[in-house]
Design an enzyme around this catalytic site. Structure first.
Site, PDB file in Angstrom:
ATOM      1  N   ASN A 157      -6.896  -3.831  -4.538  1.00 48.63           N
ATOM      2  CA  ASN A 157      -8.014  -3.158  -5.034  1.00 48.63           C
ATOM      3  C   ASN A 157      -7.687  -1.947  -5.833  1.00 48.63           C
ATOM      4  OD1 ASN A 157      -7.328  -2.483  -2.294  1.00 48.63           O
ATOM      5  ND2 ASN A 157      -8.827  -1.158  -2.508  1.00 48.63           N
ATOM      6  N   HIS A 212      -3.120  -9.606  -1.166  1.00 46.66           N
ATOM      7  CA  HIS A 212      -3.538  -8.126  -0.677  1.00 46.66           C
ATOM      8  C   HIS A 212      -4.536  -8.287   0.590  1.00 46.66           C
ATOM      9  CE1 HIS A 212      -3.677  -3.885  -0.775  1.00 46.66           C
ATOM     10  NE2 HIS A 212      -5.039  -3.856  -0.818  1.00 46.66           N
ATOM     11  N   HIS A 241     -11.748  -3.047   6.986  1.00 44.72           N
ATOM     12  CA  HIS A 241     -11.595  -4.246   6.236  1.00 44.72           C
ATOM     13  C   HIS A 241     -11.946  -5.624   7.019  1.00 44.72           C
ATOM     14  CE1 HIS A 241     -10.487  -1.407   3.213  1.00 44.72           C
ATOM     15  NE2 HIS A 241      -9.411  -1.127   3.853  1.00 44.72           N
ATOM     16  N   ASP A 276      -1.516  -2.591  -3.973  1.00 42.51           N
ATOM     17  CA  ASP A 276      -1.764  -1.492  -4.091  1.00 42.51           C
ATOM     18  C   ASP A 276      -0.607  -0.652  -4.188  1.00 42.51           C
ATOM     19  OD1 ASP A 276      -4.362  -1.583  -3.639  1.00 42.51           O
ATOM     20  OD2 ASP A 276      -4.632  -0.984  -1.588  1.00 42.51           O
ATOM     21  N   HIS A 283      -3.584  -4.054   2.341  1.00 44.56           N
ATOM     22  CA  HIS A 283      -5.095  -3.747   2.499  1.00 44.56           C
ATOM     23  C   HIS A 283      -5.358  -2.801   3.830  1.00 44.56           C
ATOM     24  CE1 HIS A 283      -8.922  -3.484   0.629  1.00 44.56           C
ATOM     25  NE2 HIS A 283      -9.507  -4.290   1.506  1.00 44.56           N
ATOM     26  N   VAL A 284      -5.090  -3.497   4.886  1.00 44.59           N
ATOM     27  CA  VAL A 284      -5.209  -2.755   6.123  1.00 44.59           C
ATOM     28  C   VAL A 284      -4.175  -1.646   6.635  1.00 44.59           C
ATOM     29  CG1 VAL A 284      -5.665  -2.881   8.646  1.00 44.59           C
ATOM     30  CG2 VAL A 284      -6.940  -4.480   7.230  1.00 44.59           C
ATOM     31  N   HIS A 285      -4.293  -0.515   6.675  1.00 41.75           N
ATOM     32  CA  HIS A 285      -3.187   0.539   6.771  1.00 41.75           C
ATOM     33  C   HIS A 285      -2.736   0.318   8.120  1.00 41.75           C
ATOM     34  CE1 HIS A 285      -5.264   2.676   2.913  1.00 41.75           C
ATOM     35  NE2 HIS A 285      -4.750   1.387   2.600  1.00 41.75           N
ATOM     36  N   ASP A 311       0.596  -1.271   0.075  1.00 40.19           N
ATOM     37  CA  ASP A 311       0.043  -0.027   0.142  1.00 40.19           C
ATOM     38  C   ASP A 311       0.704   1.245   0.002  1.00 40.19           C
ATOM     39  OD1 ASP A 311      -3.126  -0.957   0.957  1.00 40.19           O
ATOM     40  OD2 ASP A 311      -1.435  -2.399   1.345  1.00 40.19           O
TER      41      ASP A 311
END
Length: 437
Positions: free
Chosen positions: A208, A291, A301, A175, A328-330, A148
């Site tokens: 995504n 991801h 998420h 990402d 995905h999870v920041h 990400d």
């Protein structure tokens, strides 16, 4: 009476605050703005957005873009500066996205190459000289891990920290650019990462933000597939969205969270076949990236990976996967060895590392109480380093961006499933799941 009640409430609040653990050594930094890239005129035939990736045993894929459609897809290379004793020709592609037209995207495979060797190379027969270092052929080997990424001030900090790390391969679980249909941002991202991505192989999978599908106008992942070609054909996959590769005793599998993964899907069949061919005597470590995390105690998420987990976790468990990296999870989170939602000494260590620097900010809300399988979690931007020392031991560390690179915020020695003896116990289950039709 009201005054006494207020005093009581205040007193209780103070006592509760004193009883809670307080981290005085760390104050989370403020968000940083999106980077802006000045438009600098370039000669249309000169290469830009250069990045490299592994492409089968002892080979490397060099990718770059030119604005001149007649520029050749040639890479000249050698072990001395300016002396190119070898050359390879490759392929080129391009794509249109609404009103945007890409440049000519070149992909050229070079090799065979020697392990742990510096090569100097030039793209398209002209322009600047780049240099790359091939990964070692045996342990130890070091991976930098960050997902990400995006294009913010924190992204730049992440890249600067990774640049200080003596790593061999960069792993990115989805990402990349956060272009989100604005195609010039793909070009900006290519320029941003070129200093690192042209020198060490970047192995990526989609997230995504790579979808970019516009119904009736563009297909999903069109930009991503055109720009970031990975060794899917070399690993007998039919899709650039999932593939595998091997480096210095490690078998790495990159999966797609946004393509079909159920038991009737091509990805499931490919994964099952790929796992069944892994030789743990040759590659004692087995690492998987995708991801969307399966083990996630953040509110963000929550549950999005459950379907893929239900379908594929039995395969990973039977094969004895040592580590899984997701994005995905920041935020950052590391689990114990887990399987079926709980601790299992013969399960997999799951690490969420979607904190590379994206523009959407950090996911700061965690579920309480902490699940028993969660070992460390924190919402901060950063990157990870995985040094696999030998066939049984690896050292994992996670570095916050606002700390100097030598300061590790989380660190742990990980013993491989081979080292723990679990694989012998899994032999029967593996034969049932991976070998059965």
């Amino acid at each position: 009476m009201e005054t006494k009640r207020m005093i009581f409430v205040i007193l209780i609040s103070v006592l509760l605050s004193l009883s809670l653990p307080v981290r005085t050594d760390y104050v989370r930094p403020q968000p940083r703005k999106t980077l802006h890239f000045p438009r600098e005129p370039k000669h249309p035939s000169l290469p830009h957005q250069v990045h490299i990736s592994l492409a089968g045993e002892n080979h490397m894929r060099i990718s770059w873009i030119t604005d001149d459609n007649s520029a050749p897809s040639i890479v000249e290379y050698g072990t001395l500066p300016g002396q190119y004793t070898f050359s390879s020709s490759g392929e080129a592609t391009s794509y249109n996205y609404l009103f945007y037209s890409s440049g000519k995207i070149h992909h050229t495979v070079i090799g065979p190459l020697e392990h742990d060797t510096v090569y100097f190379y030039r793209c398209g027969g002209q322009g600047p000289e780049f240099q790359l270092k091939t990964p070692p052929g045996q342990f130890p080997v070091t991976f930098a891990v960050a997902g990400d990424l995006g294009q913010t001030g924190w992204t730049k900090s992440t890249l600067d920290h990774i640049d200080q790390c003596k790593y061999d391969v960069h792993l990115l679980p989805g990402d990349l650019s956060y272009a989100d249909c604005m195609q010039h941002l793909w070009d900006n991202f290519g320029e941003l990462v070129q200093p690192l991505a042209s020198a060490r192989p970047w192995m990526v999978t989609q997230g995504n933000h790579e979808k970019e599908k516009i119904p009736f106008f563009t297909d999903a992942f069109e930009s991503y597939n055109a720009r970031w070609k990975m060794p899917f054909e070399e690993s007998e996959s039919t899709s650039n969205l999932y593939y595998s590769f091997e480096v210095a005793g490690v078998h790495v599998i990159m999966l797609g969270s946004y393509t079909d993964y159920d038991e009737l899907s091509d990805q499931y069949s490919w994964l099952k076949a790929d796992l069944s061919k892994v030789d743990r005597k040759k590659t004692p470590w087995l690492v998987v990236l995708f991801h969307v995390p399966w083990y996630n105690s953040n509110h963000a998420h929550q549950g999005e990976g459950d379907g893929m987990m239900t379908a594929m976790e039995p395969l990973l468990y039977a094969a004895g996967v040592d580590l899984v990296f997701a994005g995905h999870v920041h935020a950052y989170e590391r689990s114990k060895r887990v399987n079926k939602g709980k601790s299992d000494p013969c399960g997999t260590v799951h690490i969420t590392i979607g904190d590379g620097g994206n523009r959407e900010g950090l996911a700061q809300k965690y579920i309480h109480p902490t699940p028993e399988w969660s070992m460390f979690r924190e919402a901060s931007f950063g990157h990870g380093e995985l040094k696999i020392v030998n066939s049984t031991h690896a050292f994992w560390s996670w570095h916050r961006n606002d700390d100097d690179e030598p300061v590790r915020s989380d660190q742990v020695w990980i013993i491989s499933l081979i080292g723990s003896g679990c694989l012998a116990e899994k032999a029967y289950e593996s034969s049932k799941i991976l070998v059965s039709p």
